[in-house]
Scaffold this active site. Sequence first.
Site, mmCIF file in Angstrom:
data_model
loop_
_atom_site.group_PDB
_atom_site.id
_atom_site.type_symbol
_atom_site.label_atom_id
_atom_site.label_comp_id
_atom_site.label_asym_id
_atom_site.label_seq_id
_atom_site.Cartn_x
_atom_site.Cartn_y
_atom_site.Cartn_z
ATOM 1 N N SER A 25 0.845 -1.197 0.000
ATOM 2 C CA SER A 25 0.000 0.000 0.000
ATOM 3 C C SER A 25 0.875 1.240 0.000
ATOM 4 C CB SER A 25 -0.877 -0.002 1.254
ATOM 5 O OG SER A 25 -1.526 1.245 1.434
ATOM 6 N N TYR A 36 -2.493 -0.641 10.261
ATOM 7 C CA TYR A 36 -2.562 -1.076 8.863
ATOM 8 C C TYR A 36 -1.283 -0.660 8.137
ATOM 9 C CZ TYR A 36 -3.992 -1.393 3.985
ATOM 10 O OH TYR A 36 -4.039 -1.693 2.644
#
Length: 174
Positions: free
Chosen positions: A140, A153
Amino acid sequence: MHLKNKTILITGGSSGIGLEAAKRFLALGNKVIITGRNRSKLEAAKRQCPALTTIQSDAANPQDAIALFEKVVNLGGIDILYNNAGVGVGPLNLGIPSEKHLQGAIYEMEVNYFGVIRLNNLFMDMLKSRNETAIINTTSILSIVPSVLEATYSASKTALSFYTKSLRSFRIYK
C-alpha cells in the site's frame, strides 16, 4: 516473464484489485484461482467470470492455508502466487487505547503479513520446481507514507513491503 498458459493463485480475489487482476490474467490466456473469506462474493465473481476457479479460504487461518495448498496441488499446482488478501480494521481512536484496537492490529498482521509468509512458505518448493514463476505481494502507499489514523494497517503493509524487498534482493524464491 510470459504471462500466458500460467496458473495463477490470487488471494483476496473476489473483489477489488484481486478480481480486476484475475480478469486481466484470464484475458491473457491463463488459468486463475481466486480465494476469499466470503462465499457469496466468490460466487458473484464466478458469475462474472465463469472460467475462474474459486476456493473459500481465510488468509489469517493457518488451517485454511494448508487446505488451500492441498487443493491447489490437486488442481495441478501454480506458477504465480499473488498475495492480495488484505484487511484494515479502521482508524485508531487516538488517545484511547483499547483491547479492541489491539485485537484489530493482530488481525491485520495475521492477514496482511503473516498470512503472506505462511503461503509463501507453503508454495515455495512448488514455485521453485517450475519455470518462469513469481510471487506478487500487494502492499500500500501507506507503507511509504503512513497514516496516523491507520497506524497498524500502515505498519502491517510496511512489514510486507520490507519482506517483499528482501525476497527480491536475495532471490530466495527462484
